[in-house]
Design an enzyme around this catalytic site. Structure first.
Site, PDB file in Angstrom:
ATOM      1  CE1 TYR A 149      33.357  25.069  -8.060  1.00  0.00           C
ATOM      2  CE2 TYR A 149      32.103  25.985  -6.378  1.00  0.00           C
ATOM      3  CZ  TYR A 149      33.147  25.915  -7.038  1.00  0.00           C
ATOM      4  OH  TYR A 149      34.400  26.563  -6.614  1.00  0.00           O
ATOM      5  CG  ASP A 244      28.319  19.964  -1.938  1.00  0.00           C
ATOM      6  OD1 ASP A 244      28.036  20.468  -0.901  1.00  0.00           O
ATOM      7  OD2 ASP A 244      29.068  20.177  -3.033  1.00  0.00           O
ATOM      8  CE  LYS A 272      28.492  28.900  -1.207  1.00  0.00           C
ATOM      9  NZ  LYS A 272      28.391  27.753  -2.152  1.00  0.00           N
TER      10      LYS A 272
END
Ligand SMILES: *Cc1c(COP(=O)(O)O)cnc(C)c1O
Length: 433
Positions: A149, A244, A272
């Site tokens: 994702y 990522d 994050k």
């Protein structure tokens, strides 16, 4: 089994109202308990390793806002930095010294990043990174892996993990066939598949984007051969390797998965943890590539709140704390104990399972086969997971509400918290529960 909603009546009432006001009652689908059924818990406060709901219950938190809260909730240094910045001003839309400071912290930490651009979410970071890869190479095709994702970027919402996996809707309506056709989806850890893709499309591939440890189909570990093939094949064919690290950056090691596994991507995306719980994202890498971004170069990318003073303040405080008092060895120890305890609890209850862990991210899969890719992950016993999840809630332990999300241990968790969690898992998994 009872879901014990009587002790969460205010949560239930607030969520019922939310259903009228927001689609599905939430602002992001992962929160909606779609993978486990029942009503989401509404929270009021977080402190250290615990969350407190509006009915007065407290829970040991293993979501950590889906990754950012590696220091736990309400860390004093982060709070102090935020309070200080609130008084100075919350947004100027102009350069600040703090942007330099956060950029410097990131560049010094992450081996492959020579220059960085701050944005406001992980989605923005991956969207910008693939635009840059296309602008830099003059090619159109992007390779991604099933169950990985990368945020809700149109062209990456093809066979995506996270809530897209939970909802069983990897291809979202609204993503056009035209957009999706430039995305080639392969299986994670599949070296022959990757070789075949480059043999067939080598001159068209702008970049390969991947999660260096997958968090978004549950925790899935890359093989060494896969990481090596990713680097060698992209380099040989003039494609960019885009790592990522929105989830793994400053999580599996201070320098991210690339420092832990010794890989050198061309571009890296972060989010994050680098915002310490405030909205942020970042992308960066080789200076010669990054200098193609406007206004140094021609690849357009902008953001009104990019490098926002509050997000940078929380990010700087978080990264400095991680740098100056590294929690990683302790996190490794606590997480190893938790993984072993979860595995033992499942084995005692004779539940087919496997546990995957890298550092402080892990998943207990209700699947006896080692989970190496989405084709294996998609065969988990999600019903058993849902029962386990609710059994833990009854014992005041808050795990991710989907089989396909990794759990996180934070620096605020104690040995006693871990033992309490393992005991709860034993009880939640035992057959006479
Ligand atoms: C969370 C995540 C994203 C998206 O970040 P948002 O801030 O939610 O947009 C992208 N990639 C990975 C690996 C993630 O875990």
């Amino acid at each position: 089994m009872t879901l014990g909603n009587s002790t969460r009546s205010r949560s239930a009432a607030v969520f019922a109202e939310a259903l009228r006001l927001m689609p599905g009652g939430v602002n992001s689908p992962a929160r909606a308990f779609g993978g486990v059924g029942g009503t989401p818990i509404v929270f009021e406060r977080g402190q250290g390793a615990r969350l407190y709901d509006i009915d007065g219950n407290s829970y040991l938190d293993y979501i950590g806002s889906w990754g950012p809260m590696i220091l736990g909730h309400g860390h004093p240094k982060v709070l102090e930095a935020l309070h200080r910045q609130v008084d100075l001003g919350v947004s100027f839309g102009a350069p600040t010294e703090a942007e330099n400071e956060l950029a410097e912290l990131i560049i010094n930490a992450v081996p492959s990043m020579e220059k960085v651009r701050l944005v406001s979410s992980g989605t923005e970071a991956t969207m910008s990174a693939i635009r840059l890869a296309r602008g830099f190479t003059g090619r159109e095709m992007i390779v991604k892996f099933a169950g990985n994702y990368h945020g809700h970027v149109d062209s990456l919402l093809v066979a995506a993990g996270s809530s897209a996996a939970t909802l069983g809707a990897p291809n979202s309506p609204g993503v056009t066939v035209g957009t999706a056709k430039d995305t080639l989806v392969l299986q994670y850890n599949d070296v022959p598949g990757l070789e075949a893709a480059f043999a067939a499309h080598g001159t068209k591939i702008a970049g390969v984007i991947f999660e260096p440890v997958v968090g978004n189909m549950g925790c899935v570990i890359p093989t060494e051969a896969f990481l090596l093939a990713l680097r060698n094949l992209t380099r040989a064919h003039g494609a960019l390797l885009i790592c990522d690290e929105v989830m793994t950056g400053f999580r599996v090691a201070y320098g991210g998965a690339q420092s832990r596994f010794d890989i050198l991507p061309d571009l890296t995306t972060l989010g994050k943890i680098v915002g310490g719980g405030l909205p942020i994202g970042a992308y960066g890498g080789r200076a010669d590539i990054m200098d193609h971004v406007l206004p140094a170069g021609k690849v357009f990318q902008a953001g009104t709140l990019s490098g926002n003073p509050l997000a940078t303040a929380a990010g700087i405080a978080t990264l400095k704390s991680l740098r100056d008092e590294p929690p990683y060895e302790r996190l490794e120890r606590l997480s190893e104990r938790l993984a072993e305890g979860l595995s033992h609890a499942a084995a005692t209850a004779e539940v087919p399972h496997t546990v995957a862990r890298v550092g402080s991210m892990m998943t207990l899969f209700f699947n006896p086969a080692p989970v190496t890719d989405w084709s294996v992950a998609s065969r988990c016993d999600t019903q058993r997971f849902a029962e386990f999840f609710w059994g833990l809630i009854e014992r005041r332990v808050y795990f991710p509400c989907s089989q396909y999300e990794a759990l996180f241990v934070s620096a605020a968790h104690t040995e006693a918290d871990i033992e309490e969690t393992i005991a709860a898992a034993h009880a939640a998994l035992s057959l006479d529960d």
